[in-house]
Design a protein around this motif. Sequence first.
Motif, PDB file in Angstrom:
ATOM      1  N   ARG A 263      -0.558  12.151  -0.537  1.00  0.00           N
ATOM      2  CA  ARG A 263      -2.237  12.102  -1.031  1.00  0.00           C
ATOM      3  C   ARG A 263      -2.627  10.809  -0.558  1.00  0.00           C
ATOM      4  N   LYS A 264      -1.910   9.739   0.138  1.00  0.00           N
ATOM      5  CA  LYS A 264      -2.384   8.629   0.664  1.00  0.00           C
ATOM      6  C   LYS A 264      -2.892   8.536   2.190  1.00  0.00           C
TER       7      LYS A 264
ATOM      8  N   SER B 232       3.535  11.639  -3.202  1.00  0.00           N
ATOM      9  CA  SER B 232       2.453  10.573  -3.273  1.00  0.00           C
ATOM     10  C   SER B 232       2.025  10.133  -2.013  1.00  0.00           C
TER      11      SER B 232
ATOM     12  N   LYS C 172      -6.271   8.068   3.516  1.00  0.00           N
ATOM     13  CA  LYS C 172      -6.703   6.600   3.516  1.00  0.00           C
ATOM     14  C   LYS C 172      -6.072   5.629   4.497  1.00  0.00           C
TER      15      LYS C 172
ATOM     16  N   GLU D  69       0.909  -1.290  -0.056  1.00  0.00           N
ATOM     17  CA  GLU D  69      -0.053   0.003   0.082  1.00  0.00           C
ATOM     18  C   GLU D  69       1.123   1.251  -0.136  1.00  0.00           C
ATOM     19  N   VAL D  70       1.996   1.040   0.329  1.00  0.00           N
ATOM     20  CA  VAL D  70       3.140   2.097   0.495  1.00  0.00           C
ATOM     21  C   VAL D  70       4.449   1.747  -0.312  1.00  0.00           C
TER      22      VAL D  70
END
Length: 228
Positions: free
Chosen positions: A188-189, A185, A192, A91-92
């Motif tokens: 931006r996550k 990036s 979530k 996820e990352v």
Amino acid sequence: MMKFLPLILLGLYLVAMWFFSAWRLKKDLNEKATPLRHPRLTPMLKRLGDAMDLPPIQAHVYEVEPVNGLAAPDGRIFLTRGFIRKLDACEVTAEEMASVIAHELGHVSLGHSRRRMIDFAGQNAIRLALAGVLGRFLPGIGTWIANAVATAVAARLSRQDEFEADRFASALMIKAGLGTDPQKSLFRKLDKLTGSAGAGAPAWFLSHPPTARRIAAIEAHEARWRDG
């Protein structure tokens, strides 16, 4: 002398709270942390170290589930187990995790971690002083107002620290050949990863600047560095 006794007692209380908080944090980290040895992150730690003309950066895993990074007052860098799980679940990325470590290195290098422990004492001083004054005139809600003001002051200081650490991380990531794209990036996550729009997010994230402002600040720095 007696008229200064309340101030003396307040000062002693704040000093005691400072030492207790520092001791409790260090104890918790010592009990719940292990050295970070992850095959995908080891190369990142070396690249960051090389960029600073240092040996590979040392980091630790803090065995709690909320997704976050932490710079302790003693200079140690931590990633939570919850964050490592996100890496293992793809996820990352390892580069995004490197940007977190670079950010926490910024807090250490700029003295934020130690200063926050001092700010904690100042926040308590503001809370106690306002609660004492407002409690006389606004019984019932004076303490609530005092807490809100103290929290707002602490949050403002924290947001300033975050922008400074972001700038440090951007410069370090560029020097390490990783660039700022992983940093942006990851931002931006964040909603979530940590909970919807901050609801239920870890306490460490509550005083952070809005994501859009952080990305805009990074891009502004890049433009200045490029044009300069």
